[in-house]
Enzyme design. Sequence first.
Site, PDB file in Angstrom:
ATOM      1  N   ASP A  41       0.822  -1.219   0.000  1.00 25.92           N
ATOM      2  CA  ASP A  41       0.000   0.000   0.000  1.00 25.92           C
ATOM      3  C   ASP A  41       0.849   1.259   0.000  1.00 25.92           C
ATOM      4  O   ASP A  41       1.833   1.368   0.729  1.00 25.92           O
ATOM      5  CB  ASP A  41      -0.951   0.022   1.199  1.00 25.92           C
ATOM      6  CG  ASP A  41      -1.926   1.192   1.081  1.00 25.92           C
ATOM      7  OD1 ASP A  41      -2.142   1.649  -0.058  1.00 25.92           O
ATOM      8  OD2 ASP A  41      -2.445   1.650   2.111  1.00 25.92           O
ATOM      9  N   HIS A  83      -2.979  -1.507  -3.514  1.00 26.58           N
ATOM     10  CA  HIS A  83      -3.099  -0.080  -3.826  1.00 26.58           C
ATOM     11  C   HIS A  83      -2.964  -0.019  -5.343  1.00 26.58           C
ATOM     12  O   HIS A  83      -1.899  -0.308  -5.881  1.00 26.58           O
ATOM     13  CB  HIS A  83      -1.963   0.676  -3.120  1.00 26.58           C
ATOM     14  CG  HIS A  83      -1.793   2.099  -3.547  1.00 26.58           C
ATOM     15  ND1 HIS A  83      -1.999   3.168  -2.696  1.00 26.58           N
ATOM     16  CD2 HIS A  83      -1.396   2.643  -4.723  1.00 26.58           C
ATOM     17  CE1 HIS A  83      -1.745   4.301  -3.334  1.00 26.58           C
ATOM     18  NE2 HIS A  83      -1.367   4.008  -4.573  1.00 26.58           N
ATOM     19  N   HIS A 100      -9.065   1.560  -0.896  1.00 32.51           N
ATOM     20  CA  HIS A 100      -9.557   2.915  -1.205  1.00 32.51           C
ATOM     21  C   HIS A 100      -9.947   3.161  -2.666  1.00 32.51           C
ATOM     22  O   HIS A 100      -9.359   4.007  -3.329  1.00 32.51           O
ATOM     23  CB  HIS A 100      -8.526   3.963  -0.759  1.00 32.51           C
ATOM     24  CG  HIS A 100      -7.097   3.699  -1.167  1.00 32.51           C
ATOM     25  ND1 HIS A 100      -6.680   3.625  -2.474  1.00 32.51           N
ATOM     26  CD2 HIS A 100      -5.987   3.497  -0.415  1.00 32.51           C
ATOM     27  CE1 HIS A 100      -5.377   3.401  -2.510  1.00 32.51           C
ATOM     28  NE2 HIS A 100      -4.938   3.301  -1.266  1.00 32.51           N
ATOM     29  N   ASN A 138      -4.400  10.703  -2.110  1.00 26.93           N
ATOM     30  CA  ASN A 138      -4.193   9.809  -3.241  1.00 26.93           C
ATOM     31  C   ASN A 138      -4.821   8.450  -2.970  1.00 26.93           C
ATOM     32  O   ASN A 138      -4.416   7.789  -2.014  1.00 26.93           O
ATOM     33  CB  ASN A 138      -2.692   9.638  -3.501  1.00 26.93           C
ATOM     34  CG  ASN A 138      -2.420   8.853  -4.767  1.00 26.93           C
ATOM     35  OD1 ASN A 138      -3.244   8.846  -5.680  1.00 26.93           O
ATOM     36  ND2 ASN A 138      -1.296   8.177  -4.818  1.00 26.93           N
ATOM     37  N   ASP A 186      -7.994   5.054   5.411  1.00 27.16           N
ATOM     38  CA  ASP A 186      -6.746   5.422   4.729  1.00 27.16           C
ATOM     39  C   ASP A 186      -6.073   6.580   5.471  1.00 27.16           C
ATOM     40  O   ASP A 186      -5.495   7.481   4.864  1.00 27.16           O
ATOM     41  CB  ASP A 186      -6.996   5.798   3.264  1.00 27.16           C
ATOM     42  CG  ASP A 186      -5.745   5.628   2.416  1.00 27.16           C
ATOM     43  OD1 ASP A 186      -4.880   4.817   2.788  1.00 27.16           O
ATOM     44  OD2 ASP A 186      -5.614   6.327   1.397  1.00 27.16           O
ATOM     45  N   HIS A 195      -0.213  14.082   8.489  1.00 29.18           N
ATOM     46  CA  HIS A 195       0.965  14.889   8.154  1.00 29.18           C
ATOM     47  C   HIS A 195       0.978  16.107   9.067  1.00 29.18           C
ATOM     48  O   HIS A 195      -0.045  16.488   9.632  1.00 29.18           O
ATOM     49  CB  HIS A 195       0.908  15.346   6.697  1.00 29.18           C
ATOM     50  CG  HIS A 195       1.039  14.224   5.710  1.00 29.18           C
ATOM     51  ND1 HIS A 195       2.243  13.635   5.410  1.00 29.18           N
ATOM     52  CD2 HIS A 195       0.112  13.571   4.966  1.00 29.18           C
ATOM     53  CE1 HIS A 195       2.054  12.670   4.525  1.00 29.18           C
ATOM     54  NE2 HIS A 195       0.767  12.608   4.245  1.00 29.18           N
ATOM     55  N   PHE A 216       0.605  14.313   0.009  1.00 28.12           N
ATOM     56  CA  PHE A 216      -0.620  13.529  -0.182  1.00 28.12           C
ATOM     57  C   PHE A 216      -1.014  12.888   1.140  1.00 28.12           C
ATOM     58  O   PHE A 216      -0.161  12.421   1.897  1.00 28.12           O
ATOM     59  CB  PHE A 216      -0.382  12.401  -1.191  1.00 28.12           C
ATOM     60  CG  PHE A 216      -0.427  12.832  -2.632  1.00 28.12           C
ATOM     61  CD1 PHE A 216      -1.640  13.118  -3.232  1.00 28.12           C
ATOM     62  CD2 PHE A 216       0.735  12.920  -3.383  1.00 28.12           C
ATOM     63  CE1 PHE A 216      -1.701  13.489  -4.578  1.00 28.12           C
ATOM     64  CE2 PHE A 216       0.690  13.291  -4.723  1.00 28.12           C
ATOM     65  CZ  PHE A 216      -0.527  13.581  -5.315  1.00 28.12           C
TER      66      PHE A 216
HETATM   67 ZN   LIG Z   1      -2.936   3.261  -0.710  1.00 30.51          ZN
END
Ligand SMILES: [Zn+2]
Length: 318
Positions: free
Chosen positions: A63, A90, A144, A189, A216, A220, A234
């Site tokens: 992922d 992913h 996702h 993303n 997900d 950050h 992202f």
């Molecule tokens: Zn992912």
Amino acid sequence: MRHAQPEPGAGQSEKTCGWRKKAIRAGARVRVYPYGAITVGQRGEELSDLEGMAESVVAFSDDGHGVQDGELMERAMLRAKALDKLIVAHCEVNALLTKGGCIHDGRWARAYGFPGISSESEWRMVERDIGLVRKTGCRYHVCHISTEESVMLIRQAKAEGLPVTCETAPHYLLLCEDDLQDEGRFKMNPPVRSSQDRDALLDGLLDGTIDCIATDHAPHSAEEKAKGLRGSAFGIVGLETALPTALYESGGDRDCAADAAGGGTLSESAANLQNSRRKTGTRRGRRPDGDSHRCAPCHQPRRFPLAGTRHALCRLAG
Ligand SMILES: [Zn+2]
């Protein structure tokens, strides 16, 4: 399922997995089910020691990266099948990405001159992998999903009886490109897509094509998210807001919301997918622990894009 670095997948699996297992046992306040990397260092070049890691992980995933080489993915699936483990993908075809792409390649990106991320970069890999599942019989889960095409492909795969499952995240169910602002909190993303994609995801959730809602969750720092759509990192947080947003999405039907958010799509389905023996804390048809969740929206991080939904749970809880 949250976004996290899978076990690195280097050769000496007991060494690489052992300290994490110890840390989880010692300090985790929630149940943690680690994934092992499909390829060494998630670099997509050579397969990890899947057999060596099998004891320590519930599934294999790179992922954060799509496995670009179909032949490598096929071999991973064959080995995962022999181990009765899930491959969690992913899906992102690097060759279909545009340099600097930061939001959905759609109407909004064109109107405001942002480089886009095509839907095809996601669904092409979903399509390829479903073909590999047909060949190998491996259990396969897509992380996702964000596009209408992915929903359609997975719906067909399920109708065919293939062992394919998928998840989406709350932001893909509630937002679309029309909601975007040039702020880092809208950068993730895959990106939030068109209203048509969002509606297809909702249909997929309702008809069972989409098995669960996952966050997900990718935190950050404020600095990393303060550089607009082009410059920010992202990934967004979602753990704290998954339940209130699922309740919001239920349109105010408390029983339906409790079933979907507390007992089904947010917990039980995910546990089933991973062959988890331990039962989750809620059961289908039972309300989640309302009081313990009631404060959650108040602690919503300011950087979350769904700021407008934060009182939804309080409204529903009355
Ligand atoms: Zn992912």
